[in-house]
Design an enzyme around this catalytic site. Sequence first.
Site, short mmCIF file in Angstrom:
data_model
loop_
_atom_site.label_atom_id
_atom_site.label_comp_id
_atom_site.label_asym_id
_atom_site.label_seq_id
_atom_site.Cartn_x
_atom_site.Cartn_y
_atom_site.Cartn_z
CE LYS A 54 -14.46 -1.07 -10.30
NZ LYS A 54 -14.48 0.01 -10.27
CD GLN A 98 -17.63 2.28 -12.10
OE1 GLN A 98 -16.70 1.59 -10.95
NE2 GLN A 98 -17.72 2.22 -13.04
CG ASP A 121 -11.15 4.35 -8.97
OD1 ASP A 121 -10.55 3.60 -9.53
OD2 ASP A 121 -12.92 4.78 -9.54
#
Length: 295
Positions: A54, A98, A121
């Site tokens: 990422k 995460q 997200d």
Amino acid sequence: MTAAVIDGKAFAAGLRGRVAEGVDAFVGKAGRKPGLAVVLVGEDPASQVYVRSKGKMTVEVGMASFEHKRDEAISEADLLALVEQLNADPQVDGILVQLPLPKHIDEAKVIATIDPDKDVDGFHVINAGRLAVGAEGFVPCTPLGCLMLLKDRLGDLSGKSAVVIGRSNIVGKPMAQLLLQQSCTVTIAHSRTRDLAEVVRQADIVVAAVGRPEMVKGDWIKPGATVIDVGINRIAGDVGKIRLVGDVAYAEAAEVAGAITPVPGGVGPMTIAVLLRNTLIAAHRREGLPPPADL
């Protein structure tokens, strides 16, 4: 008949290219780069690889990448304080924590603390609600990537019968909502669905997101159907090697389907590309600018 292969890797590369162009234009208007903050807690190897990837791609498209790595022993209070700090940071447009988090930290509480307008997200309950009622918000990256691949392959999805196998908040439920918005007739199937094979056999579109290696067999697929395989399962291969397989028995399904995503190289590359897209859109909204039309 052999199914056409849906090349997620190539589509994702094209999307990242459009994001990079959008970043250039944004910097010219806003005088700053869009910023993505990623929080990684602990030493989970898969998470570390994903976060590295990422960060690399964030920089490649011209965005600012902010990585916050914390020890597994971090307290929940300290992690929530870090999220609040990122909420208040004007350089940060997108925040991604995460998952999974260590057992002593409540994931739902952490996600609920993220500013919904920085929740690239799409996991916050406010964004889930926005998706459910068709309001503007952020959609989880994997299902949105699946939808992009479907529309690229099939064009108008209106009237098609779709089965989503899996009911997670991250893929299954948002995928069903997205397909409903495209005027598909949607069935959400799962491990307790009676005669699952027969349910799947009715579908023009099959999205498999159940987390079971090669569960969906070739004879479950309606001839000519489009199959999107979200699963990434590690199984033992030859001579002790690990093999990546999806939730669909690819070789069997490819003989029946009209088009199918491979694993790897199908849905996987789309997730990070859509994350970057969401971050660019978040930056535009925060600056009161209209987002690029080609995303």
